[in-house]
Design a protein around this motif. Structure first.
Motif, short mmCIF file in Angstrom:
data_model
loop_
_atom_site.label_atom_id
_atom_site.label_comp_id
_atom_site.label_asym_id
_atom_site.label_seq_id
_atom_site.Cartn_x
_atom_site.Cartn_y
_atom_site.Cartn_z
N HIS A 3 81.87 -88.96 28.47
CA HIS A 3 80.97 -88.09 29.21
C HIS A 3 81.41 -86.64 29.03
CE1 HIS A 3 78.92 -86.31 32.67
NE2 HIS A 3 78.08 -87.31 32.53
N PRO A 4 80.48 -85.70 28.79
CA PRO A 4 80.89 -84.32 28.52
C PRO A 4 81.60 -83.65 29.70
CG PRO A 4 78.48 -84.51 28.59
CD PRO A 4 79.05 -85.90 28.68
N ASP A 5 81.31 -84.05 30.93
CA ASP A 5 81.97 -83.46 32.10
C ASP A 5 83.21 -84.23 32.52
OD1 ASP A 5 80.16 -81.44 32.31
OD2 ASP A 5 78.87 -82.48 33.74
N HIS A 6 83.60 -85.21 31.72
CA HIS A 6 84.73 -86.05 32.11
C HIS A 6 85.99 -85.24 32.39
CE1 HIS A 6 87.04 -89.68 32.53
NE2 HIS A 6 87.92 -89.23 31.66
N GLY A 7 86.27 -84.22 31.59
CA GLY A 7 87.48 -83.41 31.78
C GLY A 7 87.41 -82.51 33.00
N THR A 8 86.22 -82.12 33.44
CA THR A 8 86.10 -81.19 34.57
C THR A 8 85.85 -81.91 35.89
OG1 THR A 8 83.74 -80.92 34.16
CG2 THR A 8 85.21 -79.35 33.11
N CYS A 9 85.60 -83.18 35.88
CA CYS A 9 85.32 -83.92 37.12
C CYS A 9 86.42 -83.78 38.16
CB CYS A 9 85.06 -85.39 36.82
SG CYS A 9 83.33 -85.82 36.97
N PRO A 10 87.67 -84.02 37.82
CA PRO A 10 88.71 -83.89 38.84
C PRO A 10 88.76 -82.47 39.42
CG PRO A 10 89.55 -85.09 36.97
CD PRO A 10 88.20 -84.57 36.59
N ARG A 11 88.54 -81.47 38.60
CA ARG A 11 88.57 -80.08 39.08
C ARG A 11 87.42 -79.84 40.05
NH1 ARG A 11 86.53 -75.00 37.25
NH2 ARG A 11 87.86 -73.32 38.00
N ARG A 12 86.25 -80.35 39.71
CA ARG A 12 85.10 -80.19 40.60
C ARG A 12 85.35 -80.87 41.94
NH1 ARG A 12 79.70 -81.97 38.23
NH2 ARG A 12 80.78 -82.51 36.35
N HIS A 13 85.94 -82.06 41.89
CA HIS A 13 86.25 -82.77 43.13
C HIS A 13 87.27 -81.98 43.96
CE1 HIS A 13 83.89 -86.28 42.34
NE2 HIS A 13 84.49 -86.49 41.17
N ARG A 14 88.26 -81.42 43.28
CA ARG A 14 89.29 -80.66 43.99
C ARG A 14 88.67 -79.43 44.65
NH1 ARG A 14 92.86 -80.89 40.17
NH2 ARG A 14 92.16 -79.03 39.10
N ILE A 15 87.77 -78.75 43.96
CA ILE A 15 87.09 -77.58 44.53
C ILE A 15 86.24 -78.00 45.72
CG2 ILE A 15 85.30 -75.85 44.09
CD1 ILE A 15 86.41 -75.65 41.23
N HIS A 16 85.54 -79.12 45.59
CA HIS A 16 84.71 -79.61 46.70
C HIS A 16 85.58 -79.95 47.91
CE1 HIS A 16 81.38 -81.50 48.74
NE2 HIS A 16 82.10 -82.60 48.90
N ILE A 17 86.71 -80.59 47.67
CA ILE A 17 87.62 -80.95 48.77
C ILE A 17 88.16 -79.69 49.43
CG2 ILE A 17 89.87 -81.97 49.28
CD1 ILE A 17 89.17 -84.13 47.18
N GLU A 18 88.51 -78.67 48.66
CA GLU A 18 89.00 -77.42 49.22
C GLU A 18 87.93 -76.73 50.06
OE1 GLU A 18 90.31 -75.19 45.85
OE2 GLU A 18 92.09 -76.45 45.54
N GLN A 19 86.69 -76.75 49.60
CA GLN A 19 85.60 -76.15 50.37
C GLN A 19 85.37 -76.92 51.67
OE1 GLN A 19 82.40 -76.27 47.56
NE2 GLN A 19 82.91 -74.29 46.64
#
Length: 64
Positions: A3-19
């Motif tokens: 998946h093209p977003d596979h590498g950025t998924c954990p970062r997106r989740h981390r940003i969402h958790i921080e928000q």
């Protein structure tokens, strides 16, 4: 194929958790502020009730 977003998924989740954490902290601070206001109001209300009650009792004692 990956998946093209596979590498950025954990970062997106981390940003969402921080928000989400920031939102919870803001709500918690709002609750603390409301509790302080309620405590102030209860002290003011109690003091006013005692003060007015004392004045009424004093006036009634003078009249009797």
């Amino acid at each position: 194929m990956a998946h093209p977003d596979h590498g950025t998924c954990p970062r997106r989740h981390r940003i969402h958790i921080e928000q989400t954490d920031k939102r919870f902290e803001n709500v918690q601070q709002d609750i603390r502020n409301l509790q302080q206001r309620m405590d102030s109001f209860m002290r003011w209300s109690f003091g006013t009730t005692i003060g007015v009650g004392g004045v009424i009792i004093g006036v009634l004692k003078l009249w009797s």
